[in-house]
Design a protein around this motif. Structure first.
Motif, mmCIF file in Angstrom:
data_model
loop_
_atom_site.group_PDB
_atom_site.id
_atom_site.type_symbol
_atom_site.label_atom_id
_atom_site.label_comp_id
_atom_site.label_asym_id
_atom_site.label_seq_id
_atom_site.Cartn_x
_atom_site.Cartn_y
_atom_site.Cartn_z
ATOM 1 N N LEU A 173 0.850 -1.191 0.000
ATOM 2 C CA LEU A 173 0.000 0.000 0.000
ATOM 3 C C LEU A 173 0.885 1.239 0.000
ATOM 4 C CD1 LEU A 173 -2.666 1.593 0.372
ATOM 5 C CD2 LEU A 173 -2.433 1.200 2.829
ATOM 6 N N ASP A 174 0.693 2.100 -0.978
ATOM 7 C CA ASP A 174 1.357 3.397 -1.039
ATOM 8 C C ASP A 174 0.382 4.429 -0.476
ATOM 9 O OD1 ASP A 174 2.588 5.782 -1.635
ATOM 10 O OD2 ASP A 174 3.044 5.278 -3.713
ATOM 11 N N ALA A 175 0.604 4.824 0.780
ATOM 12 C CA ALA A 175 -0.292 5.751 1.470
ATOM 13 C C ALA A 175 0.136 7.184 1.174
ATOM 14 C CB ALA A 175 -0.270 5.483 2.974
ATOM 15 N N GLY A 176 -0.669 7.873 0.387
ATOM 16 C CA GLY A 176 -0.299 9.195 -0.097
ATOM 17 C C GLY A 176 0.479 9.078 -1.386
ATOM 18 N N CYS A 177 -0.086 8.350 -2.344
ATOM 19 C CA CYS A 177 0.646 8.026 -3.578
ATOM 20 C C CYS A 177 0.798 9.220 -4.503
ATOM 21 C CB CYS A 177 -0.027 6.877 -4.312
ATOM 22 S SG CYS A 177 -1.687 7.248 -4.952
ATOM 23 N N GLY A 178 0.045 10.294 -4.262
ATOM 24 C CA GLY A 178 0.179 11.476 -5.105
ATOM 25 C C GLY A 178 -0.115 11.172 -6.559
ATOM 26 N N GLN A 179 0.814 11.498 -7.438
ATOM 27 C CA GLN A 179 0.622 11.336 -8.877
ATOM 28 C C GLN A 179 1.157 10.005 -9.408
ATOM 29 O OE1 GLN A 179 1.705 15.066 -10.950
ATOM 30 N NE2 GLN A 179 1.608 16.048 -8.964
ATOM 31 N N GLY A 180 1.479 9.079 -8.490
ATOM 32 C CA GLY A 180 1.832 7.725 -8.898
ATOM 33 C C GLY A 180 3.247 7.537 -9.399
ATOM 34 N N LYS A 181 4.109 8.504 -9.176
ATOM 35 C CA LYS A 181 5.480 8.384 -9.682
ATOM 36 C C LYS A 181 6.281 7.312 -8.941
ATOM 37 C CE LYS A 181 4.841 11.669 -12.659
ATOM 38 N NZ LYS A 181 4.733 11.351 -14.101
ATOM 39 N N SER A 182 5.800 6.870 -7.793
ATOM 40 C CA SER A 182 6.486 5.819 -7.029
ATOM 41 C C SER A 182 6.237 4.427 -7.597
ATOM 42 C CB SER A 182 5.999 5.839 -5.577
ATOM 43 O OG SER A 182 4.595 5.588 -5.539
ATOM 44 N N PHE A 183 5.180 4.250 -8.374
ATOM 45 C CA PHE A 183 4.735 2.899 -8.743
ATOM 46 C C PHE A 183 5.830 2.090 -9.430
ATOM 47 C CE2 PHE A 183 0.113 4.615 -9.168
ATOM 48 C CZ PHE A 183 -0.008 4.649 -7.788
ATOM 49 N N GLN A 184 6.532 2.705 -10.385
ATOM 50 C CA GLN A 184 7.537 1.943 -11.133
ATOM 51 C C GLN A 184 8.664 1.468 -10.225
ATOM 52 O OE1 GLN A 184 10.076 4.192 -13.853
ATOM 53 N NE2 GLN A 184 9.191 6.118 -13.090
ATOM 54 N N TYR A 185 9.053 2.290 -9.248
ATOM 55 C CA TYR A 185 10.147 1.914 -8.343
ATOM 56 C C TYR A 185 9.692 0.873 -7.329
ATOM 57 C CZ TYR A 185 11.959 6.232 -10.369
ATOM 58 O OH TYR A 185 12.355 7.204 -11.248
ATOM 59 N N LEU A 186 8.494 1.024 -6.803
ATOM 60 C CA LEU A 186 7.962 0.036 -5.861
ATOM 61 C C LEU A 186 7.806 -1.316 -6.542
ATOM 62 C CD1 LEU A 186 5.248 2.218 -4.078
ATOM 63 C CD2 LEU A 186 7.427 1.457 -3.108
ATOM 64 N N HIS A 187 7.333 -1.301 -7.774
ATOM 65 C CA HIS A 187 7.147 -2.542 -8.524
ATOM 66 C C HIS A 187 8.487 -3.221 -8.791
ATOM 67 C CE1 HIS A 187 6.067 -5.083 -12.032
ATOM 68 N NE2 HIS A 187 4.910 -5.171 -11.404
ATOM 69 N N ARG A 188 9.493 -2.421 -9.119
ATOM 70 C CA ARG A 188 10.804 -2.970 -9.445
ATOM 71 C C ARG A 188 11.509 -3.530 -8.206
ATOM 72 N NH1 ARG A 188 14.067 1.614 -11.732
ATOM 73 N NH2 ARG A 188 12.390 1.484 -13.281
ATOM 74 N N VAL A 189 11.420 -2.838 -7.083
ATOM 75 C CA VAL A 189 12.187 -3.215 -5.893
ATOM 76 C C VAL A 189 11.485 -4.286 -5.063
ATOM 77 C CG1 VAL A 189 13.116 -2.356 -3.700
ATOM 78 C CG2 VAL A 189 13.382 -0.997 -5.785
ATOM 79 N N PHE A 190 10.154 -4.223 -4.938
ATOM 80 C CA PHE A 190 9.443 -5.107 -4.015
ATOM 81 C C PHE A 190 8.576 -6.156 -4.701
ATOM 82 C CE2 PHE A 190 10.142 -1.119 -1.663
ATOM 83 C CZ PHE A 190 10.919 -1.620 -0.630
ATOM 84 N N ALA A 191 8.403 -6.067 -6.006
ATOM 85 C CA ALA A 191 7.651 -7.059 -6.785
ATOM 86 C C ALA A 191 6.337 -7.460 -6.113
ATOM 87 C CB ALA A 191 8.520 -8.305 -7.012
ATOM 88 N N PRO A 192 5.465 -6.505 -5.839
ATOM 89 C CA PRO A 192 4.222 -6.849 -5.150
ATOM 90 C C PRO A 192 3.267 -7.647 -6.035
ATOM 91 C CG PRO A 192 4.162 -4.563 -5.845
ATOM 92 C CD PRO A 192 5.539 -5.064 -6.149
ATOM 93 N N GLN A 193 2.540 -8.568 -5.416
ATOM 94 C CA GLN A 193 1.479 -9.260 -6.142
ATOM 95 C C GLN A 193 0.252 -8.363 -6.263
ATOM 96 O OE1 GLN A 193 -0.701 -12.423 -4.354
ATOM 97 N NE2 GLN A 193 -0.468 -11.691 -2.243
ATOM 98 N N ARG A 194 0.160 -7.391 -5.362
ATOM 99 C CA ARG A 194 -0.954 -6.449 -5.374
ATOM 100 C C ARG A 194 -0.423 -5.100 -4.907
ATOM 101 N NH1 ARG A 194 -6.019 -6.638 -1.198
ATOM 102 N NH2 ARG A 194 -7.268 -4.953 -2.089
ATOM 103 N N LEU A 195 -0.604 -4.078 -5.725
ATOM 104 C CA LEU A 195 -0.142 -2.741 -5.413
ATOM 105 C C LEU A 195 -1.350 -1.816 -5.312
ATOM 106 C CD1 LEU A 195 2.125 -0.664 -5.042
ATOM 107 C CD2 LEU A 195 2.320 -0.521 -7.541
#
Length: 246
Positions: free
Chosen positions: A56-78
């Protein structure tokens, strides 16, 4: 300088300036702030990462974190969550551009519309200093994390937020700003566990409150070591105890 002029999902929401809203989609924000913070948080884990976590990205804003979170933590659900509907719309567009499957939730951090014990990793980056109801938000973070889940917390401190350039360019609730120790104490009092190995104090060029590190870059001043400076950034990976360990 006003922000987006939207209707927000929190009565205490502090609207960002137009400059601030622009900056949160800039290359500097993505590459020098978000990317660096996520990599640093990854390095202060003292245990193995959860496999295919719910993140869970709490306060995701404009979503610029998504690519880095996906790359580093490989979530099954983001999951991306924000109290600004316009930011969430931009987050959806960013997820499409990055071809990342993200669930978007319109919610205030102090009243998360997320079930109890349903999240493995909760990422809160440069969000807390915008929140007026910080204690409530932290209690919500604790509630939605599974036992053994992790809070990934990265913040700018009062020493940085309360400077003339930041107060001029951005907008924050100044009465809730805290020191690095203040944030760590709040997290520990909520019940989270962490040790010194799970905390870092980045001293990045953009966080040098007075001169953005220019004097040090030109060799006119030596950087002060940890313990001899007023920290402007604090990152911590804090664990919610397993049941029976509380």
């Amino acid at each position: 300088m006003s922000g987006t002029g939207q209707q927000y999902l929190s009565d205490s929401y502090v609207e960002e300036t137009r400059f601030g809203f622009w900056f949160l989609r800039s290359y500097t924000w993505q590459h020098h702030v978000l990317r660096v913070a996520i990599n640093d948080l990854r390095h202060v884990f003292s245990e193995a990462l959860p496999s295919h976590p719910v993140l869970l990205d709490a306060g995701c804003g404009q979503g610029k974190s998504f690519q880095y979170l996906h790359r580093v933590f490989a979530p099954q659900r983001l999951i991306g969550l924000d109290a600004d509907p316009h930011s969430l719309m931009l987050s959806g567009e960013e997820a499409q551009r990055q071809n990342i499957d993200v669930e978007l939730i319109a919610s205030d951090c102090a009243t998360l519309t997320v079930p109890d014990a349903s999240v493995d990793l909760l990422f809160c980056h440069q969000t807390f200093h915008h929140l007026v109801e910080q204690e409530k938000a932290l209690a919500e973070f604790y509630r939605v994390l599974k036992p053994g889940g992790y809070l990934l917390f990265a913040e700018s401190t009062e020493a940085y937020i309360d400077t003339w350039v930041i107060r001029w360019l951005f907008r924050h609730p100044m009465h809730v700003q805290k020191s690095a120790d203040g944030y760590l104490q709040m997290i520990r009092q909520q019940g989270f566990e962490f040790g010194p190995q799970n905390v870092s104090y980045p001293y990045l060029w953009w966080s040098r409150a007075k001169d953005f590190g220019l004097l040090e870059r030109f060799g006119l001043r030596r950087p002060k070591p940890v313990g001899q400076r007023e920290e402007t950034l604090v990152n911590v990976v804090a664990r919610k105890p397993l049941e029976g360990q509380c």
